[in-house]
Motif scaffolding. Sequence first.
Motif, mmCIF file in Angstrom:
data_model
loop_
_atom_site.group_PDB
_atom_site.id
_atom_site.type_symbol
_atom_site.label_atom_id
_atom_site.label_comp_id
_atom_site.label_asym_id
_atom_site.label_seq_id
_atom_site.Cartn_x
_atom_site.Cartn_y
_atom_site.Cartn_z
ATOM 1 N N GLU A 59 37.738 34.697 45.114
ATOM 2 C CA GLU A 59 37.586 36.101 44.655
ATOM 3 C C GLU A 59 37.034 36.955 45.586
ATOM 4 O O GLU A 59 35.904 36.551 46.096
ATOM 5 N N GLY A 60 37.544 38.320 45.765
ATOM 6 C CA GLY A 60 37.014 39.044 46.802
ATOM 7 C C GLY A 60 37.387 39.016 48.159
ATOM 8 O O GLY A 60 37.912 37.958 48.727
ATOM 9 N N GLU A 61 36.981 39.884 49.037
ATOM 10 C CA GLU A 61 37.160 39.912 50.292
ATOM 11 C C GLU A 61 36.024 39.469 51.045
ATOM 12 O O GLU A 61 34.914 39.608 50.817
ATOM 13 N N PHE A 62 36.174 38.704 52.357
ATOM 14 C CA PHE A 62 34.943 38.417 52.952
ATOM 15 C C PHE A 62 34.425 39.542 53.655
ATOM 16 O O PHE A 62 34.794 40.470 53.797
ATOM 17 N N PRO A 63 32.970 39.512 53.719
ATOM 18 C CA PRO A 63 31.898 38.713 53.280
ATOM 19 C C PRO A 63 31.669 38.347 51.863
ATOM 20 O O PRO A 63 30.755 37.476 51.529
ATOM 21 N N GLU A 64 32.124 39.275 51.074
ATOM 22 C CA GLU A 64 31.906 39.440 49.288
ATOM 23 C C GLU A 64 32.640 38.140 48.574
ATOM 24 O O GLU A 64 33.298 38.653 47.543
ATOM 25 N N VAL A 65 32.853 37.175 49.189
ATOM 26 C CA VAL A 65 33.682 36.130 48.547
ATOM 27 C C VAL A 65 33.132 35.240 47.448
ATOM 28 O O VAL A 65 31.707 34.763 47.678
ATOM 29 N N LYS A 66 33.926 35.086 46.358
ATOM 30 C CA LYS A 66 32.926 34.149 45.452
ATOM 31 C C LYS A 66 34.271 33.001 44.996
ATOM 32 O O LYS A 66 35.334 33.191 45.165
ATOM 33 N N ALA A 67 33.583 31.830 44.924
ATOM 34 C CA ALA A 67 34.619 30.626 44.422
ATOM 35 C C ALA A 67 34.690 30.525 42.930
ATOM 36 O O ALA A 67 33.705 30.968 42.336
ATOM 37 N N ARG A 68 35.686 30.657 42.509
ATOM 38 C CA ARG A 68 35.914 30.382 40.900
ATOM 39 C C ARG A 68 36.486 29.245 40.849
ATOM 40 O O ARG A 68 37.593 28.929 41.502
ATOM 41 N N PHE A 69 36.310 28.512 39.547
ATOM 42 C CA PHE A 69 36.999 27.186 39.495
ATOM 43 C C PHE A 69 37.570 27.237 38.088
ATOM 44 O O PHE A 69 37.212 27.853 37.114
ATOM 45 N N ILE A 70 38.552 26.474 37.866
ATOM 46 C CA ILE A 70 39.227 26.320 36.598
ATOM 47 C C ILE A 70 39.677 24.989 36.197
ATOM 48 O O ILE A 70 40.502 24.470 36.946
ATOM 49 N N PRO A 71 38.833 24.105 35.370
ATOM 50 C CA PRO A 71 39.344 22.853 35.115
ATOM 51 C C PRO A 71 40.644 22.680 34.091
ATOM 52 O O PRO A 71 40.296 23.441 33.362
ATOM 53 N N ILE A 72 41.542 22.024 34.611
ATOM 54 C CA ILE A 72 42.644 22.032 33.866
ATOM 55 C C ILE A 72 42.995 20.369 33.282
ATOM 56 O O ILE A 72 43.547 19.715 33.952
ATOM 57 N N PRO A 73 42.964 20.289 31.875
ATOM 58 C CA PRO A 73 43.345 19.224 31.268
ATOM 59 C C PRO A 73 44.616 19.188 30.856
ATOM 60 O O PRO A 73 45.222 20.545 30.895
ATOM 61 N N CYS A 74 45.411 18.372 29.751
ATOM 62 C CA CYS A 74 46.634 18.552 29.187
ATOM 63 C C CYS A 74 46.187 19.524 28.301
ATOM 64 O O CYS A 74 44.979 19.790 27.549
#
Lengths: 248, 223
Positions: A59-74
């Motif tokens: 998320e965002g442009e370097f150097p302001e990047v953030k990692a976002r995670f989304i766990p996906i089960p059924c």
Amino acid sequence: MVIENKDRNWGMVIDTDKCTGCNGCVIACQVENNVPLNDQNKFERGRVMSWMRVERYWEGEFPEVKARFIPIPCQHCANAPCEPVCPVYATYHNNEGMNIQVYNRCVGTRYCANGCPYIVRFFNYWEPIWPEEMRNHLNPDVTVRSRGIMEKCSFCIQRIRRGARKAKEENRELEDGEITTACQDACSTQAITFGDLNDPESKVSKLSKDDRSYTLMPHLNTDPNVIYLASIKENKEEFQEEKANSHD
Amino acid sequence: MKVIVPIIGLGGLSTIAILAILFAGLINAWLGQPLPVLGFEQTFDQPINFPHTKHAGPVTEGGLGMDCTYCHRTVENSSSAHVPAVELCASCHRAIGSENSEELKKLRESAGIYSENNQVIVDPKKASPINWKRVHRLPDHVRFVHSAHINYLTNNPGAIKNIPEHLNIYGKENVLSSEVCSTCHGDVANMEQVHQVEPLKMGQCVNCHRENGGPTDCAACHH
Ligand code: SF4
Ligand code: SF4
């Protein structure tokens, strides 16, 4: 005496703001449900099996990047695209709001996996093999699937059965939060909540009405039972704008 | 010609014979239980010829009348009934039983029981499990839970089947856990060698579930 079967609607709420992307849920699920181990060969062929997976977004442009995670089960969709295509009724919806996979009925046509927009169904292309020292660690409450069978997140149905059985033996109703899934237990930040969506007092149904709640790919009208809570943005307008523009 | 015709005849006969054997095998597999012609009560020899008659048989017929749950201890609260550990056998048989019995000798060896200077010693280090052979086996894709069934049947004795003659449970509201086993296992207390009496196929499970209002959702047993 007729055993009463109160209709439930099991659901899961995943708070993507809390998720740190540690993959603990993936491992917990793998262990709990006898999911075969993955090796390099499987990765290279794109035939990895993992009932829960964690996707990463930047998320965002370097150097302001953030990692976002989304766990996906059924997603246990109420209008599941995988169900009507099965020629042998190996996958169907039961009265507990779950999308069930009956392994001994499956003939391995893989139509359901083609139909699934979330790519959460996995086909056993090979006979699952565990290292010798791990064979005694298999969960006896879960079938070991052989080659040629489709499998996917079951909402830890063995835990639901165990909890329901215990409640019945003790002659009481199931309590909210009594049944937990393996991924939920493993999550260090408690991003995952599991419970009955039909019960207005349960934690999941309250969370699912939260402002931040959304489902994956709503335009497909699958009506999933897995509900996500969006990650918190710095200002509210940005979030509302994003929610209004979201397509998938 | 005179030589060839009998050969063809023989070939035809043996083909028919082979087909008949295959067909019998198919029917046998389909019905899932031994055909009467092949021996209805076929079972295997166990490593120790354990007599259920002596232990669980009615007292009037020379048994001890023990509860099934004395040895199959986890049946009331777990999915599996469990075969007892050899220590449980040893707890009685370190003292009880003839010195000369062949079967008990095998048991003492497994349990690590020996006598030294007129003293009976149980040495757990010498004990090793007995390799019992399983008689009642369900397929791997079935999750059968003993506790749920025991719980239901003890409170609903009307659903119990194959009631052995020596049990008097008619008209009772509640029965003991040991009095419901016959529904699926038959009268084990009177079997010299345990054998399967019910087919234990899915049809039987589902019929019983329908009669008693049990769940008939596939995922009740298959997951
Ligand atoms: S609910 Fe159970 S089966 Fe589904 S992803 Fe979580 S641990 Fe795996
Ligand atoms: S265990 Fe929890 S924090 Fe870790 S990846 Fe899974 S949901 Fe995210």
